[in-house]
Design an enzyme around this catalytic site. Structure first.
Site, mmCIF file in Angstrom:
data_model
loop_
_atom_site.group_PDB
_atom_site.id
_atom_site.type_symbol
_atom_site.label_atom_id
_atom_site.label_comp_id
_atom_site.label_asym_id
_atom_site.label_seq_id
_atom_site.Cartn_x
_atom_site.Cartn_y
_atom_site.Cartn_z
ATOM 1 N N GLU A 262 -87.287 28.537 -77.705
ATOM 2 C CA GLU A 262 -87.327 27.270 -78.084
ATOM 3 C C GLU A 262 -86.226 25.885 -77.820
ATOM 4 O OE1 GLU A 262 -90.215 27.256 -81.010
ATOM 5 O OE2 GLU A 262 -91.621 29.135 -80.794
ATOM 6 N N ASN A 305 -87.030 32.269 -74.370
ATOM 7 C CA ASN A 305 -88.327 32.275 -74.208
ATOM 8 C C ASN A 305 -88.556 30.785 -74.921
ATOM 9 O OD1 ASN A 305 -91.142 34.495 -75.383
ATOM 10 N ND2 ASN A 305 -90.423 33.654 -77.700
ATOM 11 N N HIS A 341 -99.592 30.295 -76.850
ATOM 12 C CA HIS A 341 -100.219 30.310 -78.142
ATOM 13 C C HIS A 341 -101.810 29.200 -77.610
ATOM 14 C CE1 HIS A 341 -98.145 32.674 -80.856
ATOM 15 N NE2 HIS A 341 -96.650 31.712 -80.365
ATOM 16 N N GLU A 371 -96.215 35.766 -76.433
ATOM 17 C CA GLU A 371 -97.076 35.452 -77.507
ATOM 18 C C GLU A 371 -98.399 34.698 -77.504
ATOM 19 O OE1 GLU A 371 -94.553 33.085 -80.437
ATOM 20 O OE2 GLU A 371 -92.845 34.088 -79.474
ATOM 21 N N ASP A 373 -101.866 34.280 -78.466
ATOM 22 C CA ASP A 373 -103.028 34.155 -79.160
ATOM 23 C C ASP A 373 -104.085 32.859 -79.040
ATOM 24 O OD1 ASP A 373 -101.608 32.074 -80.367
ATOM 25 O OD2 ASP A 373 -101.480 33.542 -82.215
HETATM 26 O O1 G3I Z 1 -91.020 36.204 -96.312
HETATM 27 C C1 G3I Z 1 -91.860 35.455 -97.300
HETATM 28 C C2 G3I Z 1 -92.326 36.041 -98.230
HETATM 29 O O2 G3I Z 1 -90.819 36.609 -99.213
HETATM 30 C C3 G3I Z 1 -92.989 34.676 -99.074
HETATM 31 O O3 G3I Z 1 -93.288 35.037 -100.110
HETATM 32 C C4 G3I Z 1 -93.201 33.766 -98.732
HETATM 33 C C5 G3I Z 1 -94.930 33.108 -98.889
HETATM 34 O O4 G3I Z 1 -95.303 31.874 -98.369
HETATM 35 O O5 G3I Z 1 -93.500 34.064 -97.208
HETATM 36 C C6 G3I Z 1 -93.328 34.261 -96.085
HETATM 37 O O6 G3I Z 1 -92.208 34.090 -94.813
HETATM 38 C C7 G3I Z 1 -92.831 33.413 -94.276
HETATM 39 C C8 G3I Z 1 -92.703 34.320 -92.523
HETATM 40 O O7 G3I Z 1 -93.346 33.713 -91.752
HETATM 41 C C9 G3I Z 1 -92.980 36.223 -93.147
HETATM 42 O O8 G3I Z 1 -94.854 36.094 -93.394
HETATM 43 C C10 G3I Z 1 -92.126 32.447 -94.224
HETATM 44 O O9 G3I Z 1 -92.436 31.379 -94.820
HETATM 45 C C11 G3I Z 1 -92.959 31.714 -92.294
HETATM 46 O O10 G3I Z 1 -92.714 30.722 -92.351
HETATM 47 C C12 G3I Z 1 -93.521 32.343 -91.526
HETATM 48 O O11 G3I Z 1 -94.025 32.350 -90.378
HETATM 49 C C13 G3I Z 1 -93.769 32.933 -89.436
HETATM 50 C C14 G3I Z 1 -93.148 31.806 -88.103
HETATM 51 O O12 G3I Z 1 -93.024 32.208 -87.049
HETATM 52 C C15 G3I Z 1 -91.867 30.887 -88.893
HETATM 53 O O13 G3I Z 1 -91.648 29.369 -88.130
HETATM 54 C C16 G3I Z 1 -94.509 33.972 -88.703
HETATM 55 O O14 G3I Z 1 -95.179 34.823 -89.136
HETATM 56 C C17 G3I Z 1 -94.352 33.831 -87.259
HETATM 57 O O15 G3I Z 1 -95.427 34.390 -86.749
HETATM 58 C C18 G3I Z 1 -93.691 32.488 -86.382
HETATM 59 O O16 G3I Z 1 -93.819 32.723 -84.928
HETATM 60 C C19 G3I Z 1 -93.305 32.339 -84.018
HETATM 61 C C20 G3I Z 1 -91.998 33.074 -83.304
HETATM 62 O O17 G3I Z 1 -91.282 33.755 -83.764
HETATM 63 C C21 G3I Z 1 -91.546 31.516 -82.137
HETATM 64 N N1 G3I Z 1 -92.787 31.482 -81.903
HETATM 65 C C22 G3I Z 1 -94.268 30.689 -82.240
HETATM 66 C C23 G3I Z 1 -94.752 31.526 -83.109
HETATM 67 C C24 G3I Z 1 -95.240 30.952 -84.445
HETATM 68 O O18 G3I Z 1 -95.134 30.051 -84.776
#
Ligand code: G3I
Length: 606
Positions: A262, A305, A341, A371, A373
């Protein structure tokens, strides 16, 4: 079976049946130049963009990897990457037994998730003597494609056996959803936490799945100790060390890596996202990251990506030019990921998606739909209606990948609806399996897509769509409407002169009866202007006495060239609509806008 909008699937070829001869819509001339349509980014990252640069090109070179020497992973072209590590399932599909009837173990049409047998690997087929596949892995292998899922390390560790069983049974390509990002891996500048990543790689290896690491460089989930207060040499050293350390740990165990994620943002002056990397290092960080990765592990495939770049438009055009320039400079890039997405409300047409896949493949790159969905809940309606739209959206995405030789993999961004990043905002149902691990209609859509079947289009709902009947059924919102032989196209076209506003153009009202039931639709039109412009298509909908405008598609268009404007939409209403019209508009006032072959077709499944 309806022959329209059906492409010759690999299974048909193998059965030596007569194929469909319909030309791809992407084959139409599509020379565009111009500016971003300016439609905002949605919460899902889906972007509506207009385009610059090259449009749909001709045939593809099947992902040949001509720009570098990497030999890891699946071969190119017909063997297409699926051969790497996906071997466990591939052999079992060789016979490709056929079945008759409409068996629907993951009930493809009713939206009834309970009819899907999620645990048995039961056969799901379409009708008409199609081959039957017990799992997506089998269907994907038969199509020489990889079928991927993003894996949540916490779910893999703690969600129970249904999560891991579904992952093992249905997918052969794994992307750690978060566990291999820099932030989660390196909480401090001097320590690594490999636990989640190791568990995912171990699991994949134990189930004959290949892995794509994700991602070395991203503006999110960067360690908190990486900041703009670092000097360029400090940040370069930290990034190089991170790439080398991580590649060394997983050497020989990963098929591929998303090296940079990105980096494009067409809303900035430069077109690059103003991440910490861009601010401290300038755009050169992209080439450096790929070069460091290739030097550290010459065998792993290296991907760029991007989000919101799956449709033709300003963002994908910027990305295309950037990648082309990097390749010309000898930067070792093996493939690109088009994230996808999407929302069932509005998403790229197969014409757009296929043309985009093809132009990257023509650069010698592997293309992953990386990715996938789909938000479904922004279209009002029953779950059954929403899930039918989701099924059709997924059939379109998977089918578009399967009929484009340069596309080697489709990865869904999660295993089940329970574990989707989209739930963080509000509960969504964007994936193939429901919260009970039952196959949704979307699953049947993916299976159909792997058989090369694209959604079936019904009769055109637009009256006098090619102006054979003169201007009947059409009006100009301002200015003068004339119908004459289309210049450079067959048949007639209608042109509007003397438009006084960008919102003015060609209107067909009276679509209420045809559209009041809502549902999934395909739109396309051939448009031409006499000055470089932006063109748009929209539905004007009156609901509860209020008119709203629903944008279907936006593109930049060059002067005096026909452009196909196309898009898919899912239509639903909060209240019964009282009027619906279709409008084509967009160029500045005074610019002549011409149109022909305007189509709005309901999409169905067999
Ligand atoms: O790991 C912590 C955990 O310790 C804590 O308790 C919890 C509380 O909210 O947060 C956890 O971290 C989260 C993490 O996902 C794991 O679940 C983060 O807050 C959360 O922001 C994070 O979100 C991820 C996001 O990227 C980050 O911006 C999503 O799961 C993930 O699906 C998403 O994936 C991205 C791709 O990498 C790139 N393309 C877009 C896609 C969607 O945004």
């Amino acid at each position: 079976m309806t022959e329209l909008h059906r492409w010759l699937g690999p299974w048909l070829a193998s059965l030596a049946l007569v194929g469909c001869s319909e030309a791809s819509p992407a084959g139409k001339s599509d020379n565009t130049a111009g500016t971003d349509g300016g439609t905002p980014t949605t919460a899902s990252g889906e972007e509506s963009t207009a385009s610059t640069g090259s449009g749909g090109s001709a045939t593809t070179a099947a992902g040949a990897n001509g720009t570098n020497a990497s030999s890891t992973g699946g071969a190119t072209g017909s063997s297409n990457g699926a051969s790497t590590g996906a071997t466990g399932q591939a052999a079992s599909t060789a016979g490709m037994a056929t079945t008759s009837g409409d068996s629907t173990s993951g009930d493809s049409t009713s939206g009834d998730s309970t009819s899907g047998d999620s645990t048995s690997g039961d056969t799901t087929t379409g009708g008409g003597g199609r081959p039957s596949y017990a799992t997506l892995r089998e269907a994907a292998a038969a199509a020489n494609r990889l079928i991927g899922a993003a894996v949540d390390a916490a779910a893999l560790a703690g969600a129970g056996t249904q999560y891991s069983e579904t992952l093992a049974r249905e997918f052969d390509y794994v992307t750690p959803e978060n566990a291999t990002k820099w932030g989660p891996l390196a909480p401090t500048s001097s320590s690594y936490d490999w636990q989640g990543a190791d568990a995912i790689v171990d699991f994949a290896e134990g189930h004959q799945e290949v892995v794509k690491g994700h991602t070395f460089v991203w503006h999110e989930q960067t360690p908190s100790w990486v900041s703009t207060s670092m000097s360029a040499s400090e940040l370069n050293a930290a990034l190089k060390s991170h790439i080398e350390t991580t590649l060394a740990r997983y050497r020989g165990r990963m098929r591929a890596w998303d090296v940079v994620n990105e980096a494009v943002d067409v809303n900035t002056a430069s077109g690059y996202r103003e991440s910490v990397f861009y601010q401290v290092l300038g755009p050169g960080y992209i080439a450096d990251a790929f070069r460091w990765a290739r030097a550290a592990d010459p065998d792993v495939l290296l991907f760029y990506n991007e989000i919101g770049a799956e449709r033709l438009g300003a963002k994908s055009d910027f990305m295309y030019t950037m990648i082309q320039e990097l390749l010309d400079a000898g930067v070792p890039i093996d493939g690109v990921g088009l994230q996808s997405h999407v929302s069932t409300h509005r998403y790229p047409s197969e014409s757009d998606l296929r043309a985009n896949i093809r132009r990257f493949a023509d650069l010698g790159l592997r293309v992953n739909i990386s990715e996938v969905d789909a938000r479904t809940k922004n279209v009002p309606g029953t779950q059954e209606a929403r899930w039918l739209m989701e099924r059709i959206a997924f059939q379109q995405v998977v089918g578009s990948c399967v009929v484009e030789p340069g596309c080697e993999a489709i990865t869904f961004w999660g295993v089940t609806d329970s574990y989707s990043w989209l739930n963080e905002e509000s509960e969504e149902d964007p994936l193939l399996f429901d919260r009970s691990y039952m196959r949704k209609p979307a699953y049947a859509g993916a299976l159909d897509g792997f058989m090369g079947l694209l959604p079936v289009r019904g009769a055109n709902l637009v009256a006098n769509s090619d102006f054979a009947g003169g201007a009947t059924g059409w009006e100009a919102t301002t200015g003068e409407l004339t119908v004459a032989a289309a210049e450079g196209e067959s048949g007639n076209a209608a042109c509007v002169n003397g438009r006084t506003d960008v919102g003015d153009g060609l209107l067909q009202s009276g679509l209420l009866e045809a559209l009041q039931a809502g549902g999934p639709l395909a739109f396309s039109a051939m448009l031409r202007v006499d000055a470089p412009s932006s063109v748009e298509a929209a539905l004007l909908i009156v609901e509860g006495g209020e008119e709203s405008e629903f944008n279907i598609a936006s593109r930049a268009i060059a002067q005096d060239q026909w452009l196909e404007l196309s898009g898919y939409l899912g239509l639903g209403f909060e209240q019964a609509p009282s009027a619906i019209a279709l409008k084509l508009y967009g160029p500045a006032s005074g610019v002549e806008l011409c149109a022909t072959r305007v189509q709005l077709q309901p999409l169905t499944v067999d």
